[in-house]
Design a protein around this motif. Structure first.
Motif, PDB file in Angstrom:
ATOM      1  N   PHE A  37       0.809  -1.222   0.000  1.00 38.61           N
ATOM      2  CA  PHE A  37       0.000   0.000   0.000  1.00 38.61           C
ATOM      3  C   PHE A  37       0.844   1.274   0.000  1.00 38.61           C
ATOM      4  CE2 PHE A  37      -3.304   2.819   2.126  1.00 38.61           C
ATOM      5  CZ  PHE A  37      -4.070   2.958   0.977  1.00 38.61           C
ATOM      6  N   ASN A  38       2.069   1.209   0.476  1.00 43.44           N
ATOM      7  CA  ASN A  38       2.941   2.385   0.527  1.00 43.44           C
ATOM      8  C   ASN A  38       3.124   3.020  -0.842  1.00 43.44           C
ATOM      9  OD1 ASN A  38       3.886   3.166   3.064  1.00 43.44           O
ATOM     10  ND2 ASN A  38       5.467   1.604   3.100  1.00 43.44           N
ATOM     11  N   GLY A  39       3.303   4.337  -0.857  1.00 43.75           N
ATOM     12  CA  GLY A  39       3.661   5.022  -2.081  1.00 43.75           C
ATOM     13  C   GLY A  39       2.585   5.944  -2.605  1.00 43.75           C
ATOM     14  N   ASP A  62      -6.088  14.616  -8.196  1.00 47.23           N
ATOM     15  CA  ASP A  62      -5.976  14.104  -6.831  1.00 47.23           C
ATOM     16  C   ASP A  62      -4.921  13.010  -6.729  1.00 47.23           C
ATOM     17  OD1 ASP A  62      -8.301  15.610  -6.957  1.00 47.23           O
ATOM     18  OD2 ASP A  62      -9.390  14.340  -5.565  1.00 47.23           O
ATOM     19  N   VAL A  63      -4.058  13.141  -5.731  1.00 54.12           N
ATOM     20  CA  VAL A  63      -3.004  12.166  -5.457  1.00 54.12           C
ATOM     21  C   VAL A  63      -3.001  11.881  -3.963  1.00 54.12           C
ATOM     22  CG1 VAL A  63      -0.516  11.743  -5.493  1.00 54.12           C
ATOM     23  CG2 VAL A  63      -1.582  13.010  -7.354  1.00 54.12           C
ATOM     24  N   THR A  64      -2.758  10.624  -3.629  1.00 58.21           N
ATOM     25  CA  THR A  64      -2.632  10.209  -2.236  1.00 58.21           C
ATOM     26  C   THR A  64      -1.240   9.626  -2.046  1.00 58.21           C
ATOM     27  OG1 THR A  64      -4.976   9.676  -2.104  1.00 58.21           O
ATOM     28  CG2 THR A  64      -3.545   8.682  -0.454  1.00 58.21           C
ATOM     29  N   GLN A  65      -0.521  10.122  -1.048  1.00 62.47           N
ATOM     30  CA  GLN A  65       0.804   9.598  -0.714  1.00 62.47           C
ATOM     31  C   GLN A  65       0.691   8.874   0.627  1.00 62.47           C
ATOM     32  OE1 GLN A  65       3.642   9.741  -2.625  1.00 62.47           O
ATOM     33  NE2 GLN A  65       4.533   8.390  -1.104  1.00 62.47           N
ATOM     34  N   VAL A  66       0.959   7.578   0.605  1.00 66.82           N
ATOM     35  CA  VAL A  66       0.874   6.754   1.809  1.00 66.82           C
ATOM     36  C   VAL A  66       2.280   6.445   2.288  1.00 66.82           C
ATOM     37  CG1 VAL A  66       0.069   4.564   2.766  1.00 66.82           C
ATOM     38  CG2 VAL A  66      -1.286   5.732   1.002  1.00 66.82           C
ATOM     39  N   THR A  67       2.535   6.689   3.574  1.00 65.53           N
ATOM     40  CA  THR A  67       3.834   6.402   4.175  1.00 65.53           C
ATOM     41  C   THR A  67       3.605   5.583   5.444  1.00 65.53           C
ATOM     42  OG1 THR A  67       4.659   8.520   3.349  1.00 65.53           O
ATOM     43  CG2 THR A  67       5.989   7.410   5.033  1.00 65.53           C
ATOM     44  N   LEU A  68       3.882   4.293   5.349  1.00 64.77           N
ATOM     45  CA  LEU A  68       3.761   3.375   6.479  1.00 64.77           C
ATOM     46  C   LEU A  68       5.144   2.801   6.752  1.00 64.77           C
ATOM     47  CD1 LEU A  68       0.497   1.793   5.139  1.00 64.77           C
ATOM     48  CD2 LEU A  68       0.669   3.117   7.250  1.00 64.77           C
ATOM     49  N   GLN A  69       5.616   2.939   7.990  1.00 67.43           N
ATOM     50  CA  GLN A  69       6.996   2.612   8.321  1.00 67.43           C
ATOM     51  C   GLN A  69       7.292   1.116   8.292  1.00 67.43           C
ATOM     52  OE1 GLN A  69       9.124   5.094   8.417  1.00 67.43           O
ATOM     53  NE2 GLN A  69       7.385   6.460   8.117  1.00 67.43           N
ATOM     54  N   ASP A  70       6.446   0.306   8.852  1.00 66.70           N
ATOM     55  CA  ASP A  70       6.673  -1.134   8.930  1.00 66.70           C
ATOM     56  C   ASP A  70       6.162  -1.797   7.656  1.00 66.70           C
ATOM     57  OD1 ASP A  70       5.655  -3.989   9.676  1.00 66.70           O
ATOM     58  OD2 ASP A  70       7.025  -3.438  11.303  1.00 66.70           O
ATOM     59  N   PRO A  71       6.878  -2.760   7.084  1.00 69.99           N
ATOM     60  CA  PRO A  71       6.419  -3.364   5.829  1.00 69.99           C
ATOM     61  C   PRO A  71       5.157  -4.214   5.957  1.00 69.99           C
ATOM     62  CG  PRO A  71       8.458  -4.400   6.571  1.00 69.99           C
ATOM     63  CD  PRO A  71       8.184  -3.261   7.495  1.00 69.99           C
ATOM     64  N   VAL A  72       4.819  -4.685   7.135  1.00 73.61           N
ATOM     65  CA  VAL A  72       3.663  -5.573   7.281  1.00 73.61           C
ATOM     66  C   VAL A  72       2.491  -4.875   7.960  1.00 73.61           C
ATOM     67  CG1 VAL A  72       2.848  -7.781   8.182  1.00 73.61           C
ATOM     68  CG2 VAL A  72       5.196  -7.563   7.362  1.00 73.61           C
ATOM     69  N   VAL A  73       2.691  -4.375   9.182  1.00 74.68           N
ATOM     70  CA  VAL A  73       1.623  -3.707   9.933  1.00 74.68           C
ATOM     71  C   VAL A  73       2.196  -2.487  10.627  1.00 74.68           C
ATOM     72  CG1 VAL A  73       0.287  -5.818  10.321  1.00 74.68           C
ATOM     73  CG2 VAL A  73       2.006  -5.123  11.992  1.00 74.68           C
TER      74      VAL A  73
END
Length: 189
Positions: A37-39, A62-73
């Motif tokens: 989901f990142n990116g 419209d653009v959504t930038q998702v930044t999640l630190q851990d690769p799984v949860v």
């Protein structure tokens, strides 16, 4: 200006109160990971109640930038950016925290703005090049929801988009029977 915004929110909430909006807890398809989901995601279209639509009035590109630190949860942030009223219009953006709630793909979305409730944020479909995100929350006791159809590219094949719309229908996410709205991406990039 603040009173105008508040009055507009009250109007949108009053309109929404005539609908039967309820927040759902949709099931995921089991393919979710933060890494997938990142990116960057381009919003291709949406189905949205009046309360949520208020904040996206006049938006295109419209653009959504998702930044999640851990690769799984785990927790992260999501930033929505759009151009107002034209492809050359002023850029507007808003960033929210995504707080992992214990189920992969389910988060609490917190903008930390006055009058902005925390939303249930659910990635209900995800593959390498497309996603469906469903968020829902209550403002002044009235539920508002949005279904975002997103792509890794500013376009999506018509067949793929129709399959995603059919999935949303099958999941019963559009509880108010609202119309799909395409997001203008032509000329943005």
């Amino acid at each position: 200006m603040r009173s105008l915004i508040f009055l507009s929110l009250l109007t949108a909430t009053a309109v929404a109160s005539t609908l039967r909006t309820e927040c759902l807890n949709p099931e995921l398809d089991g393919t979710y990971t933060n890494e997938l989901f990142n990116g960057t995601w381009y919003e291709i279209g949406k189905i949205q109640t009046a309360g949520g639509a208020y904040f996206q009035q006049g938006c295109m590109c419209d653009v959504t930038q998702v930044t999640l630190q851990d690769p799984v949860v785990g927790n992260g942030t999501v930033t929505y950016t759009c151009r107002k009223d034209s492809v050359d219009g002023a850029e507007e953006s808003a960033t929210a925290r995504l707080i992992y709630d214990g189920t992969p793909g389910h988060f609490l979305q917190d903008y930390s703005y006055p009058f902005s409730p925390a939303l249930n944020y659910n990635v209900v479909y995800l593959d390498e090049d497309s996603a469906i995100e469903y968020d829902c929350g209550k403002l002044l006791g009235v539920g508002n929801y949005c279904v975002h159809f997103m792509s890794r590219q500013p376009t999506m094949a018509a067949e793929k988009l129709q399959a995603l719309k059919d999935l949303v229908d099958a999941m019963g996410l559009n509880t108010d029977g609202l119309e799909y709205e395409a997001i203008k991406q032509d000329g943005c990039w």
